[in-house]
Each structure stands twice: as C-alpha cells, then as structure tokens.
Scaffold this motif. Structure first.
Motif, mmCIF file in Angstrom:
data_model
loop_
_atom_site.group_PDB
_atom_site.id
_atom_site.type_symbol
_atom_site.label_atom_id
_atom_site.label_comp_id
_atom_site.label_asym_id
_atom_site.label_seq_id
_atom_site.Cartn_x
_atom_site.Cartn_y
_atom_site.Cartn_z
ATOM 1 N N TRP A 164 0.827 -1.203 0.000
ATOM 2 C CA TRP A 164 0.000 0.000 0.000
ATOM 3 C C TRP A 164 0.868 1.263 0.000
ATOM 4 O O TRP A 164 0.549 2.245 -0.677
ATOM 5 N N VAL A 165 1.961 1.233 0.750
ATOM 6 C CA VAL A 165 2.901 2.364 0.714
ATOM 7 C C VAL A 165 3.424 2.556 -0.709
ATOM 8 O O VAL A 165 3.517 3.685 -1.216
ATOM 9 N N TRP A 223 -8.450 -1.673 -7.722
ATOM 10 C CA TRP A 223 -9.327 -0.500 -7.864
ATOM 11 C C TRP A 223 -8.528 0.790 -7.759
ATOM 12 O O TRP A 223 -8.653 1.679 -8.608
ATOM 13 N N TYR A 224 -7.684 0.887 -6.737
ATOM 14 C CA TYR A 224 -6.973 2.142 -6.476
ATOM 15 C C TYR A 224 -5.920 2.434 -7.542
ATOM 16 O O TYR A 224 -5.863 3.539 -8.085
ATOM 17 N N VAL A 225 -5.078 1.484 -7.842
ATOM 18 C CA VAL A 225 -3.952 1.723 -8.747
ATOM 19 C C VAL A 225 -4.433 1.948 -10.180
ATOM 20 O O VAL A 225 -3.861 2.757 -10.913
ATOM 21 N N ALA A 239 -11.845 -6.954 -13.377
ATOM 22 C CA ALA A 239 -12.312 -6.149 -14.508
ATOM 23 C C ALA A 239 -13.356 -5.129 -14.070
ATOM 24 O O ALA A 239 -13.358 -3.984 -14.544
ATOM 25 N N THR A 240 -14.231 -5.519 -13.170
ATOM 26 C CA THR A 240 -15.259 -4.608 -12.674
ATOM 27 C C THR A 240 -14.645 -3.455 -11.906
ATOM 28 O O THR A 240 -15.060 -2.293 -12.051
ATOM 29 N N LEU A 241 -13.634 -3.742 -11.095
ATOM 30 C CA LEU A 241 -13.027 -2.716 -10.253
ATOM 31 C C LEU A 241 -12.051 -1.820 -11.016
ATOM 32 O O LEU A 241 -11.915 -0.643 -10.691
ATOM 33 N N THR A 300 -7.305 -2.015 -17.451
ATOM 34 C CA THR A 300 -6.073 -1.791 -16.692
ATOM 35 C C THR A 300 -6.028 -2.704 -15.474
ATOM 36 O O THR A 300 -5.002 -3.345 -15.189
ATOM 37 N N GLY A 301 -7.132 -2.748 -14.759
ATOM 38 C CA GLY A 301 -7.200 -3.616 -13.576
ATOM 39 C C GLY A 301 -7.013 -5.070 -13.930
ATOM 40 O O GLY A 301 -6.342 -5.819 -13.202
#
Length: 383
Positions: free
Chosen positions: A33-34, A100-102, A238-240, A244-245
């Motif tokens: 996460w960092v 999701w975040y990245v 794929a949904t999140l 790219t995900g």
C-alpha cells in the motif's frame, strides 16, 4: 521411518514470542500500500524487504535446528492457524483494493503501476501461495477451501490437484513434472512445468473419477471449482479496474506463479528416487528434498524450507515440521530467497548446486554408476 531426533526442544509453542516471528509476513500488506500511495522508489519496498532483508537476517541469525514435539496438541497451535487462515481475507481486500486504487491512480505512471503490481505478486506468491500450500494440506474442509481461494487469486488453482495427487506421490521420478532434473536450467524447467503440470493435474483428477466410473465432466471434478473461482476473480478485477485492472491482476498472478515454480525448482533439484526395477521406486525419504534450517526465511515461509519433513508428513502443521541433520537430508547453503535468485542465473546455480548433487549421489547411492537415465528422466514411469 521415525521422526527426526530433536537437536533441542521447543516445549511451549503457544507462547506469543514463539508465534510472533511467523507473523512478520503481515508486514507485506502495508508495504504494497505504501508503494501504491507514494510511488517512486517506494515501489521496491516489498521486493527488497522480501528477497534481500530476509537474506540478510538469515546471515545474521543463522540456523534454527530446534524441533518441536510433533505430538503437540492442536489447542497449542491456534495462533499459528489464525495466521494462515487470517491472511486470506487480508489478501482479498488488499489485492482487489489495489486493483481499484492503482488502476485509477493519476499520480502513478504506467511503469509505476506495473512496479506496484510486481510487488503485489511478490506478496501473493511468497506469502499467499505458501499459505495456500499449508491450508490445502489440512484435513478440514474450511482450510482447504481457503487454500483454493488463494490459488484462484493467482490463476493457478490446478496446483492443488497437481501437488496433492502427482507431486507427493511421484516426487523424484519421471512422472513428477516439478522434480527438477540435474543440469536442467530454470529457463528450460519453467515452460516445461507450466505445460506439464496443468495436463498432469487434469489427468490425475480424471483418473480418480474414472475409478468411480464417472466421466471427467462430473460435477465432483474440482476443476469446475477452479475455473469458477478464477473466472470470478477475473470478473471482479475487470469490474473494479477495467482493462487496466485486469492487466495488473494478470501481472501479479504471473509474478506469483513464477516465484512458486522457482521454489519448486529449488526444492528437489537433481534428487531422484532409486529405480528398483519394473517401474518400482524406493519410498520417499528425507534425502529426496533439499532441507534448509535458516531462521529468518523460515519465519517468512512458515517452515516451508523444512521440506524433507513435509514430504514425510504432508499434513503436519508448519510449527511442528522437523529439521534433519546432514546425514539424513541434503542441506541448502542458503535460504530460499538467495537460492531462487541464484536459480535465475544458470551458471551460478550449476556452480553452487551441481557439486552438492554429485556429493549426494556418492553418499546415498554409491552403487549407481550411470546416472544418465536419471538426468534425462528416462527411467521407467512408476506404476
């Protein structure tokens, strides 16, 4: 065969100071996460910590040759079980949360996103697959299902069937794809096992069904579960994160599987069971796996490096795995982090390991004068 004779005993496994070092793997979750939040050189944090920090700690802390009482009751192992089972929801949340975040992180370049998910693959491979291996060997259904979830997250669910039905039964024989042959470089080994393991796993499950007069497509074939879980994981990625995900998810799966097969390569390199004639082989013994007692890397890998004992007692929980002296099991000069890095450079690997394999052959099988059939996996297939 009797249990290994303890060099010294560890009478109180339930004490927190005995359990805590095995929870060090949890540090990988904040590290990835960092890497995602800060980018830049922080991307290297989970990679450097896993491969290099634990190698340095091994050099500083040396070997742990203590053996716990293998008859330790299960109620003293609750905290150890909590570490492996508790990892599963933590990995689910971190892996898909990072997808999701990245995927939408504007502060990360494309290369940084790939770097973050290389580190995620280190997490899901070094820890996730190691924990899955522990869970799939247990007798209760819940732990085995948790193992299935972890393997689905790296798109390698068939590993359970191949490992349980093929590897443990045929290790050190030509029927086991993951028993690395003498002088076989990892660059040749890796594509071979990717191809052969999937086929051997499917055939093993189909053969079990055939013995019950059932077709391979019967609903009890675990491959249906494997495919469903993997499809669900891909759909969620794929949904999140969209395309790219999905790409990042596939990247971490590839890194994780690469690490798994690097470890498989190291564990049995050049070690073969003696062919007794007519497709019969000697029983599996501690001498047929490389053993490593390095303290820190065994914390990270929950005693996976005590691999000789794992093949003797596959369902023995990790804190109870025994280590063996040199006259019973061949010893690796370093822990898995160093050995897997060496395996990526075949000339270095051969220089380190080939003399050890030859010494092993002289010690345990002086009567075998021609090793060519063993080197080329040309001995008869086991019955």
């Amino acid at each position: 065969m009797s249990d290994a004779t303890p060099v010294s005993s560890t009478p109180d496994l339930a004490r927190l100071t005995a359990v805590a070092p095995f929870a060090l793997s949890l540090m990988l979750i904040p590290m990835v996460w960092v890497a995602a939040l800060w980018g830049g050189w922080w991307i290297a944090l989970p990679i450097v910590s896993t491969w290099y920090l634990f190698s340095i700690l091994d050099a500083a802390l040396g070997l742990n040759q203590d053996n716990a009482d293998p008859q330790t009751p299960d109620d003293q192992l609750r905290l150890y079980k909590a570490i492996t089972a508790g990892w599963v929801p933590l990995q689910v949340l971190s892996l898909f949360g990072l997808v999701w975040y990245v995927s939408g992180a504007a502060h990360l370049s494309g290369w940084e996103k790939a770097g973050v998910f290389f580190g995620v693959g280190v997490m899901t491979g070094t820890v996730g697959i190691t924990y899955a291996h522990e869970l799939m060997h247990q007798r209760n259904r819940l732990e085995r299902r948790l193992g299935d979830l972890l393997m689905a997250m790296v798109l390698y669910s068939h590993f359970r069937s191949e490992h349980m039905l093929v590897h443990h039964r045929y290790v050190g024989t030509p029927r086991d794809p993951v028993s690395a042959r003498y002088n076989e470089g990892f660059h040749r080994y890796y594509p071979r096992v990717l191809r052969q393991c999937l086929v051997s796993a499917f055939r093993a499950e189909a053969a079990m069904l055939a013995r019950k007069s059932l077709p391979w497509w019967h609903r009890s074939n675990p491959f249906w579960t494997y495919w469903a879980l993997q499809a669900a994981a891909l759909a969620l990625a794929a949904t999140l994160g969209g395309w790219t995900g999905l790409g990042l998810f596939a990247l971490q799966a590839g890194v994780a599987v690469w690490q798994l097969e690097l470890v498989n390569y190291v564990e049995h390199y050049g070690l073969t069971r003696k062919h007794l004639g007519e497709g019969k082989y000697e029983h599996v013994l501690p001498r047929h796996s490389w053993n490593a007692s390095h303290r820190a890397s065994n914390w990270l890998l929950i005693n996976l490096q005590r691999h000789s004992d794992h093949h003797y007692k596959p369902d023995r929980r990790f804190p109870l795995l025994q280590t063996y002296p040199e006259d019973e099991a061949p010893q690796l000069p370093y822990g898995y982090p160093v050995m897997t890095m060496a395996a990526m450079v075949p000339p270095i690997w051969r220089r380190v390991m080939n003399p050890r394999v030859r010494a092993w052959r002289r010690r345990f099988y002086p009567e075998i004068t021609d090793w060519t059939p063993y080197n080329t996996a040309a001995t008869p297939l086991p019955r």
